[in-house]
Design an enzyme around this catalytic site. Sequence first.
Site, mmCIF file in Angstrom:
data_model
loop_
_atom_site.group_PDB
_atom_site.id
_atom_site.type_symbol
_atom_site.label_atom_id
_atom_site.label_comp_id
_atom_site.label_asym_id
_atom_site.label_seq_id
_atom_site.Cartn_x
_atom_site.Cartn_y
_atom_site.Cartn_z
ATOM 1 N N LYS A 109 44.908 83.879 46.997
ATOM 2 C CA LYS A 109 45.446 82.887 46.080
ATOM 3 C C LYS A 109 46.200 83.626 44.985
ATOM 4 O O LYS A 109 45.621 84.404 44.228
ATOM 5 C CB LYS A 109 44.337 82.041 45.469
ATOM 6 N N GLY A 170 40.866 74.859 33.202
ATOM 7 C CA GLY A 170 39.664 74.744 32.393
ATOM 8 C C GLY A 170 39.694 73.656 31.346
ATOM 9 O O GLY A 170 38.761 73.524 30.557
ATOM 10 N N ASN A 218 36.598 74.984 39.496
ATOM 11 C CA ASN A 218 35.500 75.859 39.098
ATOM 12 C C ASN A 218 34.820 75.316 37.840
ATOM 13 O O ASN A 218 33.649 74.959 37.852
ATOM 14 C CB ASN A 218 36.012 77.274 38.871
#
Length: 266
Positions: A109, A170, A218
């Site tokens: 990635k 995030g 994540n």
Amino acid sequence: MVSYNAMEIDAPFTIAGRTFNSRLLVGSGKYKDLKETKLATEKSGSEIITVAIRRTNIGQHANEESLLDVISPDKYTILPNTAGCYNAKDAVRTCLLARELLDGHNLVKLEVLGDEKTLYPNIVETLDAAKTLIKENFDVMVYTSDDPIIAKELEDIGCCAIMPLGSLIGSGQGISNPFNIKLIKENSSVPVLVDAGIGCASDAARAMELGCDGVLMNSAIANANDPLLMASAMKHAIIAGRKSYLAGRMMKKAYASASSPMENLI
């Protein structure tokens, strides 16, 4: 008579010739320890686990705990990523290191960042790195902006999957520009996966309802109050969103429409 089961037949989820059952890809960072990483990964049902090579030990530090002790390459597809790279040169070097550590593994990635505040992709450096990695025989899944023109250019270069951001990495803001994500998917002949910005299960389901082939996340799992429960929620959200997309939603209407027949009223 059409079988109801026939309506659930879906095309395989395939990236660079590899076929997977789960359309949820998860990261391996931000957990409190490797045990939680292992348990959350299992709860997610994911088969592809992305690893920040510059931040995570997968064997380069022999005397430290290795992620591969709990996330085995025999069970999962390890997806090395170039998180923390701000130029093409560092990104290429990181992928070469990952290939050496993982015995020739070539699925990576690519992400080349523009600045530390937004972690927005540097598209010029991303294009440069992608060209080099493809010449080096890597299969490149690429993190990019939600610009449909750039996405198509990355596909034309030879990237095996396009990964536009939903919103900033995030941030948990969800999908800021669903119209562009849909345009990217409609114009692409390789898998399109939303990468970054997912905050909750409804965000993941929304990405799948737009027609995306998968979602990578994540922080949404690792930063939840209960990461294991959130991992399970995301697993089911991906499945539900995909089925909703395949089923085809009803048309939106400006006014109400009775759900029961209007004939033969009492």
